[in-house]
Structure formats: C-alpha cells, structure tokens
Design an enzyme around this catalytic site. Sequence first.
Site, PDB file in Angstrom:
ATOM      1  N   ARG A   1     -26.646 -14.238 -12.394  1.00  0.00           N
ATOM      2  CA  ARG A   1     -27.384 -13.040 -11.987  1.00  0.00           C
ATOM      3  C   ARG A   1     -28.431 -12.663 -13.036  1.00  0.00           C
ATOM      4  NH1 ARG A   1     -28.968 -10.167  -7.653  1.00  0.00           N
ATOM      5  NH2 ARG A   1     -29.258  -7.970  -8.161  1.00  0.00           N
TER       6      ARG A   1
ATOM      7  N   GLN B   1     -17.732  -3.960 -12.103  1.00  0.00           N
ATOM      8  CA  GLN B   1     -18.923  -3.416 -12.761  1.00  0.00           C
ATOM      9  C   GLN B   1     -19.927  -4.522 -13.094  1.00  0.00           C
ATOM     10  OE1 GLN B   1     -19.161  -0.251 -12.857  1.00  0.00           O
ATOM     11  NE2 GLN B   1     -21.074  -0.031 -13.972  1.00  0.00           N
ATOM     12  N   ILE B   2     -19.422  -5.635 -13.598  1.00  0.00           N
ATOM     13  CA  ILE B   2     -20.307  -6.751 -13.957  1.00  0.00           C
ATOM     14  C   ILE B   2     -21.001  -7.301 -12.711  1.00  0.00           C
ATOM     15  CG2 ILE B   2     -20.306  -9.167 -14.787  1.00  0.00           C
ATOM     16  CD1 ILE B   2     -18.212  -8.275 -16.877  1.00  0.00           C
TER      17      ILE B   2
ATOM     18  N   GLU C   1       8.751  -3.583  -9.467  1.00  0.00           N
ATOM     19  CA  GLU C   1       9.697  -4.127 -10.458  1.00  0.00           C
ATOM     20  C   GLU C   1       9.720  -3.261 -11.726  1.00  0.00           C
ATOM     21  OE1 GLU C   1      10.281  -8.282 -10.787  1.00  0.00           O
ATOM     22  OE2 GLU C   1       9.685  -8.634  -8.716  1.00  0.00           O
TER      23      GLU C   1
HETATM   24  C1  LIG Z   1       3.955  -3.182  -2.271  1.00  0.00           C
HETATM   25  C2  LIG Z   1       5.313  -2.896  -2.808  1.00  0.00           C
HETATM   26  C3  LIG Z   1       6.272  -3.895  -2.835  1.00  0.00           C
HETATM   27  C4  LIG Z   1       7.559  -3.612  -3.299  1.00  0.00           C
HETATM   28  N1  LIG Z   1       8.530  -4.587  -3.247  1.00  0.00           N
HETATM   29  C5  LIG Z   1       9.822  -4.247  -3.499  1.00  0.00           C
HETATM   30  C6  LIG Z   1      10.886  -5.182  -3.257  1.00  0.00           C
HETATM   31  O1  LIG Z   1      10.670  -6.315  -2.834  1.00  0.00           O
HETATM   32  N2  LIG Z   1      12.161  -4.767  -3.473  1.00  0.00           N
HETATM   33  C7  LIG Z   1      12.463  -3.514  -3.931  1.00  0.00           C
HETATM   34  O2  LIG Z   1      13.640  -3.224  -4.103  1.00  0.00           O
HETATM   35  N3  LIG Z   1      11.471  -2.616  -4.192  1.00  0.00           N
HETATM   36  C8  LIG Z   1      10.172  -2.947  -3.981  1.00  0.00           C
HETATM   37  N4  LIG Z   1       9.164  -2.030  -4.202  1.00  0.00           N
HETATM   38  C9  LIG Z   1       9.509  -0.699  -4.671  1.00  0.00           C
HETATM   39  C10 LIG Z   1       9.076  -0.416  -6.097  1.00  0.00           C
HETATM   40  O3  LIG Z   1       9.844  -1.148  -6.990  1.00  0.00           O
HETATM   41  C11 LIG Z   1       9.151   1.108  -6.315  1.00  0.00           C
HETATM   42  O4  LIG Z   1       8.089   1.676  -5.561  1.00  0.00           O
HETATM   43  C12 LIG Z   1       9.046   1.483  -7.771  1.00  0.00           C
HETATM   44  O5  LIG Z   1      10.197   1.082  -8.462  1.00  0.00           O
HETATM   45  C13 LIG Z   1       8.836   2.990  -7.956  1.00  0.00           C
HETATM   46  O6  LIG Z   1       9.734   3.730  -7.213  1.00  0.00           O
HETATM   47  P1  LIG Z   1       9.221   4.935  -6.298  1.00  0.00           P
HETATM   48  O7  LIG Z   1       8.125   4.401  -5.464  1.00  0.00           O
HETATM   49  O8  LIG Z   1      10.386   5.532  -5.624  1.00  0.00           O
HETATM   50  O9  LIG Z   1       8.590   5.954  -7.318  1.00  0.00           O
HETATM   51  P2  LIG Z   1       9.381   7.076  -8.136  1.00  0.00           P
HETATM   52  O10 LIG Z   1      10.593   6.491  -8.765  1.00  0.00           O
HETATM   53  O11 LIG Z   1       9.556   8.254  -7.258  1.00  0.00           O
HETATM   54  O12 LIG Z   1       8.319   7.414  -9.261  1.00  0.00           O
HETATM   55  C14 LIG Z   1       7.211   8.277  -9.079  1.00  0.00           C
HETATM   56  C15 LIG Z   1       6.525   8.440 -10.428  1.00  0.00           C
HETATM   57  O13 LIG Z   1       7.418   9.056 -11.368  1.00  0.00           O
HETATM   58  C16 LIG Z   1       7.557   8.239 -12.509  1.00  0.00           C
HETATM   59  N5  LIG Z   1       8.919   8.356 -13.026  1.00  0.00           N
HETATM   60  C17 LIG Z   1      10.083   8.258 -12.344  1.00  0.00           C
HETATM   61  N6  LIG Z   1      11.124   8.400 -13.178  1.00  0.00           N
HETATM   62  C18 LIG Z   1      10.619   8.596 -14.411  1.00  0.00           C
HETATM   63  C19 LIG Z   1      11.179   8.815 -15.704  1.00  0.00           C
HETATM   64  N7  LIG Z   1      12.510   8.818 -15.902  1.00  0.00           N
HETATM   65  N8  LIG Z   1      10.350   8.996 -16.746  1.00  0.00           N
HETATM   66  C20 LIG Z   1       9.005   8.966 -16.566  1.00  0.00           C
HETATM   67  N9  LIG Z   1       8.418   8.759 -15.384  1.00  0.00           N
HETATM   68  C21 LIG Z   1       9.203   8.570 -14.315  1.00  0.00           C
HETATM   69  C22 LIG Z   1       7.250   6.830 -12.041  1.00  0.00           C
HETATM   70  O14 LIG Z   1       6.874   5.986 -13.107  1.00  0.00           O
HETATM   71  C23 LIG Z   1       6.112   7.096 -11.063  1.00  0.00           C
HETATM   72  O15 LIG Z   1       4.916   7.246 -11.767  1.00  0.00           O
HETATM   73  C24 LIG Z   1       7.862  -2.324  -3.791  1.00  0.00           C
HETATM   74  C25 LIG Z   1       6.875  -1.328  -3.784  1.00  0.00           C
HETATM   75  C26 LIG Z   1       5.629  -1.581  -3.281  1.00  0.00           C
HETATM   76  C27 LIG Z   1       4.619  -0.461  -3.232  1.00  0.00           C
END
Ligand SMILES: Cc1cc2nc3c(=O)[nH]c(=O)nc-3n(C[C@H](O)[C@H](O)[C@H](O)COP(=O)(O)OP(=O)(O)OC[C@H]3O[C@@H](n4cnc5c(N)ncnc54)[C@H](O)[C@@H]3O)c2cc1C
Length: 379
Positions: free
Chosen positions: A268, A336-337, A363
């Site tokens: 570019r 951005q690039i 995870e």
């Molecule tokens: C596309 C996708 C694929 C997935 N695949 C799988 C799968 O195959 N199997 C499976 O079992 N799960 C899966 N998940 C689930 C995923 O692991 C969870 O969404 C994740 O662990 C967060 O849990 P939650 O969404 O309930 O968020 P919450 O636990 O409600 O968290 C909300 C916010 O609060 C923060 N928080 C929570 N507790 C604390 C704490 N003690 N201290 C500080 N901050 C905290 C979190 O970091 C986050 O920012 C998937 C999720 C997505 C979106």
Amino acid sequence: MNFKLTEEHLAVQEAAREFAQNELLPGVIERDNQQKFPAEQIKQMGELGLMGMMVDPKYNGGGMDTISYVLAMEEISKVDASASVAMSVNNSLVCWGLENFGTEEQKEKYLKRLALGKVIGAFCLSEPEAGSDATSQKTTAEDKGDHYLVNGTKNWITNGNSASVYLVIAQTDPEKGHRGINALIMDKEMDGFVVGKKEDKLGIRGSDTHSLMFSDVKVPKENRIGDDGFGFKFAMKTLTGGRIGIASQALGIASGAYELSLAYSKERKAFGKEISKHQAIQFKLADMATQIDAARLLCLKAAYLKDTDQNYSKASAMAKLYASQIAMEVSIEAVQIHGGYGYVKEYHVERLMRDAKITQIYEGTSEIQKIVISRELLK
Ligand SMILES: Cc1cc2nc3c(=O)[nH]c(=O)nc-3n(C[C@H](O)[C@H](O)[C@H](O)COP(=O)(O)OP(=O)(O)OC[C@H]3O[C@@H](n4cnc5c(N)ncnc54)[C@H](O)[C@@H]3O)c2cc1C
C-alpha cells in the site's frame, strides 16, 4: 536452554501451515458470514492427525508433545479460529481428559474415535448461572445405583451440535459442595438429551456454540470419569492444559493479523511511498512482532513444563492471559494498518479482530487467569 525446534516440530508446523493456507483459507469468509461449521475441514484435520495430536498411538493418537500442539494450533488459528477452537476442545479438553482420567473401557469406546477425528467431543461445564464460578453447578446427576439421572442446562457449548461425545459436569451431592460434583460421558443419542439454540456471535462465527438441555438423561455408572466426586477436580485439571490451547489460538490470531499487516504495508502506498516506509507504521509492526514473540515464548514454556511433568498451572494461565491480551491489541492495530480496507471482510483482519475477543473470555476469563496466577505467586 535450547530454543531450536526439532525436525519433527518443524514438520508438524509446516503441515499445519499448508493445510490452513490450502484448505481453510478458501471459504473462511463465507463460513464466517453464514455461521457455517467447518465440518468437512475438521474431518480432513482428523485425517491429518490434528484432532488427537497428543494421544498415545495405541488409542489412535499422534503421540506428539504439547510443543507440536502449540505450533499446529498457531498455524490453524492464523487462518480460521473457528476450526482451531474445535481442534483445541477435542485435543486438550476431551481427548486429554479421557486419556488421563478415563477407564480402559472408556478409552476403547470413546477416545479411539475422538483421536481420529471420526467424531468430535464437547466439554460441558458452563451453565446459565455458573461461568467463572463453576462450583455453583445447577445440573444434577442423581445417583440411582447403576446409573445417574441427569437434569439441567449447559450454556455456550463449543461443538454443541457437531459433537457426538459430551463430557458433562454435574452435581451429585450438593451437601459436599464441589466435592460432590461428577464428570460423566454422554452420547448425543441418549434419551432426554436436547441440543438447544445456536448462539449468534461476534466472532468465531463458524464455531458451533449451543446450549444443551438434559431431561432425565440416564447415564450408566461406567460413564463416570474417575471416582465419585472427582468431577470438579477433573474439570480444573483439564482446563489447566486447555488454556495452553486457547493461548496458542490467541497467538495464532495475533500472528495471522501481523503477517497480513506486514505484507499489506509493503504494497500500500501513501504520500508517494509504501506505508511500511512511514515510521509510524514501522513502530506498530515492531510492537506487534515483539508482543507476538513474547506470547509465543509463554505458550512454548507452558507446553515444555507440561511435557516434562512439571507444574504448568501458572505458566498456562500467564500464556493465556498475555496471548489473549495481545491478540486483541495486535488485531486492532492490524485493522488500523489496513485503513479502510481493514474494515471490510475481504482483507481478513476485521474477522481476526472479532475472533480475538473470545480468547479473553472462554476457558477462564482474563480476570480468572489473574486469580490463578496470583494464587500460585502467593502460595
Ligand atoms: C463462544 C463461547 C464458547 C464457549 N465454549 C464453552 C465450552 O465449550 N464449554 C464450557 O463449559 N463453557 C464454554 N464457554 C463459557 C465460558 O467459559 C464462560 O462464558 C466464561 O467462563 C465466563 O463465564 P460467564 O460468561 O458466566 O461470565 P461471569 O462468570 O458471569 O463473569 C462476568 C464478568 O465478571 C468477571 N468475574 C467473575 N468472577 C470474578 C472474580 N471472582 N473476580 C474478578 N472478576 C470476576 C469475569 O471475569 C467477567 O468479566 C464458552 C463461551 C463462549 C462465549
């Protein structure tokens, strides 16, 4: 200390790179648009040995080390993070969990097919009200003597509809708290097993994310993994290794975005010269390359510790925390690039930016990784 990859490592890296460029790249934009699971490509990945890389050859696996797995995950993720999350879940959660904690019968019945990628697996821990706080399982597995009766809902399950084998975490004895949780192997054909709606996601749109509902599903006792009450420990141990896979996915998203940006910056032109001749762009590239190298070293260190039977809990959490953070930063800079071209689908970097975000969430979120790391530091 030796930073040199072996001939075998280089061969695995090359094979994964070729497959990603030749088989995953064509069609990746359409699959993202249409939220289409890369079923055909996953089958081919199974044939290439990418779906059970670390499994012992006696169970049809590739018998490779975790370093090979990191290298392959990076190459696949550079191109298609939807394919690589299916690969990661199958390799490091489902196959690894079964191989390390399953019975011989379970390995014969399930692992041998999973390792070949003939069928794929899903790991079912999260629920509508149990994400980061995985101890508050509402799914129940009632002990009925020769079987468990399972009821409840799982959320966000990767490979949710495409899988055939599901490792399900459920509460058997609420009085025992997390020591009353079990891990059970479920077949999709079991009566009462229902695949719920597919999620319409920001990124990894080709990945097949569903909720699952269980209504009086009868799971035979021989499908329990480990002793009674081992389920929570099973999930935590498995996720510790799984994080190396997701860290490598994040690394691949970052390095894919960087490679596209480097090439684009040499083509570019603006103000009479290639944009790579502007120092502002050079500095972006320098930052991106440095971050990627650091993330790669963290991934490889965690893999090395795992391969040499050392504690890798802190290392895998650090790798995931850092690699997912830089995947976000690098992919934003890549857009951005590319300027306006970065904002449209054709140039791939907008997809990589959308895909990067999930690596900070699943995870174990970044906040949870910091809890794991600080716990290890303060031991
Ligand atoms: C596309 C996708 C694929 C997935 N695949 C799988 C799968 O195959 N199997 C499976 O079992 N799960 C899966 N998940 C689930 C995923 O692991 C969870 O969404 C994740 O662990 C967060 O849990 P939650 O969404 O309930 O968020 P919450 O636990 O409600 O968290 C909300 C916010 O609060 C923060 N928080 C929570 N507790 C604390 C704490 N003690 N201290 C500080 N901050 C905290 C979190 O970091 C986050 O920012 C998937 C999720 C997505 C979106």
